[in-house]
Motif scaffolding. Structure first.
Motif, PDB file in Angstrom:
ATOM      1  N   GLY A 177      73.200 152.080  73.284  1.00 37.62           N
ATOM      2  CA  GLY A 177      74.539 152.545  73.628  1.00 37.62           C
ATOM      3  C   GLY A 177      75.446 151.366  73.924  1.00 37.62           C
ATOM      4  N   ASP A 178      76.746 151.607  73.837  1.00 26.50           N
ATOM      5  CA  ASP A 178      77.734 150.588  74.193  1.00 26.50           C
ATOM      6  C   ASP A 178      78.358 150.975  75.528  1.00 26.50           C
ATOM      7  N   VAL A 179      78.294 150.057  76.466  1.00 24.98           N
ATOM      8  CA  VAL A 179      78.735 150.328  77.832  1.00 24.98           C
ATOM      9  C   VAL A 179      79.795 149.294  78.199  1.00 24.98           C
ATOM     10  N   GLN A 194      72.963 161.210  92.918  1.00 18.47           N
ATOM     11  CA  GLN A 194      71.888 162.167  93.262  1.00 18.47           C
ATOM     12  C   GLN A 194      70.754 162.119  92.240  1.00 18.47           C
ATOM     13  N   GLY A 195      70.811 161.120  91.369  1.00 20.58           N
ATOM     14  CA  GLY A 195      69.734 160.951  90.396  1.00 20.58           C
ATOM     15  C   GLY A 195      69.922 161.726  89.099  1.00 20.58           C
ATOM     16  N   PHE A 196      71.094 162.387  88.930  1.00 15.82           N
ATOM     17  CA  PHE A 196      71.267 163.196  87.715  1.00 15.82           C
ATOM     18  C   PHE A 196      71.507 162.344  86.468  1.00 15.82           C
ATOM     19  N   GLY A 197      72.199 161.217  86.652  1.00 19.35           N
ATOM     20  CA  GLY A 197      72.391 160.315  85.510  1.00 19.35           C
ATOM     21  C   GLY A 197      71.039 159.827  84.997  1.00 19.35           C
ATOM     22  N   LEU A 231      66.005 151.550  83.718  1.00 19.75           N
ATOM     23  CA  LEU A 231      65.241 152.338  82.739  1.00 19.75           C
ATOM     24  C   LEU A 231      64.561 151.436  81.694  1.00 19.75           C
ATOM     25  N   GLY A 232      64.801 150.148  81.808  1.00 22.03           N
ATOM     26  CA  GLY A 232      64.108 149.211  80.912  1.00 22.03           C
ATOM     27  C   GLY A 232      64.923 148.766  79.714  1.00 22.03           C
ATOM     28  N   PHE A 233      66.208 149.168  79.649  1.00 21.03           N
ATOM     29  CA  PHE A 233      67.054 148.708  78.539  1.00 21.03           C
ATOM     30  C   PHE A 233      67.283 147.205  78.676  1.00 21.03           C
ATOM     31  N   ARG A 234      67.485 146.552  77.533  1.00 25.58           N
ATOM     32  CA  ARG A 234      67.923 145.155  77.633  1.00 25.58           C
ATOM     33  C   ARG A 234      69.370 145.068  77.150  1.00 25.58           C
ATOM     34  N   GLY A 291      79.339 148.933  86.108  1.00 25.30           N
ATOM     35  CA  GLY A 291      78.140 148.442  86.791  1.00 25.30           C
ATOM     36  C   GLY A 291      77.115 149.522  87.047  1.00 25.30           C
ATOM     37  N   ARG A 292      77.576 150.705  87.395  1.00 23.72           N
ATOM     38  CA  ARG A 292      76.641 151.787  87.708  1.00 23.72           C
ATOM     39  C   ARG A 292      75.764 152.118  86.494  1.00 23.72           C
ATOM     40  N   MET A 293      76.418 152.214  85.324  1.00 25.92           N
ATOM     41  CA  MET A 293      75.653 152.572  84.115  1.00 25.92           C
ATOM     42  C   MET A 293      74.737 151.427  83.697  1.00 25.92           C
ATOM     43  N   LEU A 294      75.244 150.202  83.821  1.00 26.32           N
ATOM     44  CA  LEU A 294      74.416 149.052  83.433  1.00 26.32           C
ATOM     45  C   LEU A 294      73.205 148.927  84.353  1.00 26.32           C
ATOM     46  N   THR A 295      73.425 149.189  85.650  1.00 23.77           N
ATOM     47  CA  THR A 295      72.296 149.148  86.594  1.00 23.77           C
ATOM     48  C   THR A 295      71.272 150.219  86.238  1.00 23.77           C
ATOM     49  N   LEU A 296      71.791 151.395  85.918  1.00 26.43           N
ATOM     50  CA  LEU A 296      70.887 152.486  85.545  1.00 26.43           C
ATOM     51  C   LEU A 296      70.077 152.098  84.297  1.00 26.43           C
ATOM     52  N   CYS A 297      70.766 151.540  83.306  1.00 27.32           N
ATOM     53  CA  CYS A 297      70.070 151.143  82.074  1.00 27.32           C
ATOM     54  C   CYS A 297      69.023 150.066  82.366  1.00 27.32           C
TER      55      CYS A 297
END
Ligand SMILES: CC(C)(COP(=O)(O)OP(=O)(O)OC[C@H]1O[C@@H](n2cnc3c(N)ncnc32)[C@H](O)[C@@H]1OP(=O)(O)O)[C@@H](O)C(=O)NCCC(=O)NCCS
Length: 203
Positions: free
Chosen positions: A167-169, A143-146, A183-186, A174-180
């Motif tokens: 952060g360490d993931v 729902q976009g809260f993350g 958001l522009g994380f490398r 996959g969900r968190m990595l996709t989110l990152c």
């Protein structure tokens, strides 16, 4: 080897370039705090996204009790079956110089309020960087809260003068990595054998 005089000169030089870390972070931290914002869930409920309070201990424990073992492992990177009082108290009593913690919590109309999501950042003032962690209960996923919690914690870090958030993931997260990614994380797959990917964002 540097002489003590050259070290003094270096420290003077640093203080002319920018304020000492402690003052810089403290100054931003002393700014009036927002009491947060209302966010709407898909089922029509409203939740408050706000900084954590010291009296959130029971709400945090309630929320924790509804997390699956998998969610806990993704967030804490190890198994944790309960949130003991001492740990919950510590997580609610942040060091305002070094930590940011934002929560998604029920409104005052809920008799037994629960924390449904948390985003944290631990600031290292010597490197101007901050380590983040985030969790949103499965019932509220997608729902976009993350994303919102991450955006707010990044903005709070930026306001404090932090220059990089990381952060360490777990590689299977996959969900968190996709989110990152979005958001522009490398990604930096540097931890061979640990199953972790480090993600970094210059802010
Ligand atoms: C990772 C987590 C925080 C995401 O929370 P969320 O509230 O579902 O996040 P969002 O709804 O903002 O979605 C974030 C991204 O996930 C992706 N996503 C959404 N649903 C997905 C699904 N079913 N499968 C895979 N990816 C999905 C989307 O790419 C979305 O990005 P978008 O905003 O560009 O569409 C949450 O699943 C969680 O708490 N997991 C357990 C703890 C954890 O892994 N923490 C991270 C360690 S630091």
């Amino acid at each position: 080897m540097k002489t003590s005089a050259s070290l003094v000169a270096m420290s003077n030089y640093r203080s002319r370039v920018r304020p000492p870390e402690r003052l810089r972070f403290r100054a931003a931290n002393d700014a009036p705090r927002s009491d947060g914002e209302w966010v709407k869930c898909r089922d029509g409920r409203s939740l408050r996204l706000r900084p954590i309070h010291p009296d959130d201990v029971v709400a945090l424990q309630r929320g924790f009790s509804h997390l699956s073992a998998e969610e806990i492992r993704m967030r804490f990177l190890h198994a944790l079956t309960e949130l003991p009082d001492a740990l919950a108290t510590r997580l609610c009593q942040i060091d305002p110089d070094r930590e940011i913690a934002l929560v998604l919590v029920d409104g005052p109309e809920v008799p037994e309020p629960e924390i449904h999501g948390v985003a944290r950042a631990y600031i290292d003032p010597t490197t101007d960087s901050a380590e983040f962690a985030v969790i949103v209960q499965k019932a509220l996923n997608g729902q976009g809260f993350g994303r919102l919690l991450m955006q707010r914690v990044i903005a709070a870090c930026r306001a404090r003068g932090v220059r990089e958030i990381w952060g360490d993931v777990l590689v299977e997260n996959g969900r968190m990595l996709t989110l990152c990614d979005s958001l522009g994380f490398r990604r930096e797959p540097v931890f061979h054998g640990t199953g972790l990917t480090r993600v970094r964002l210059a802010i």
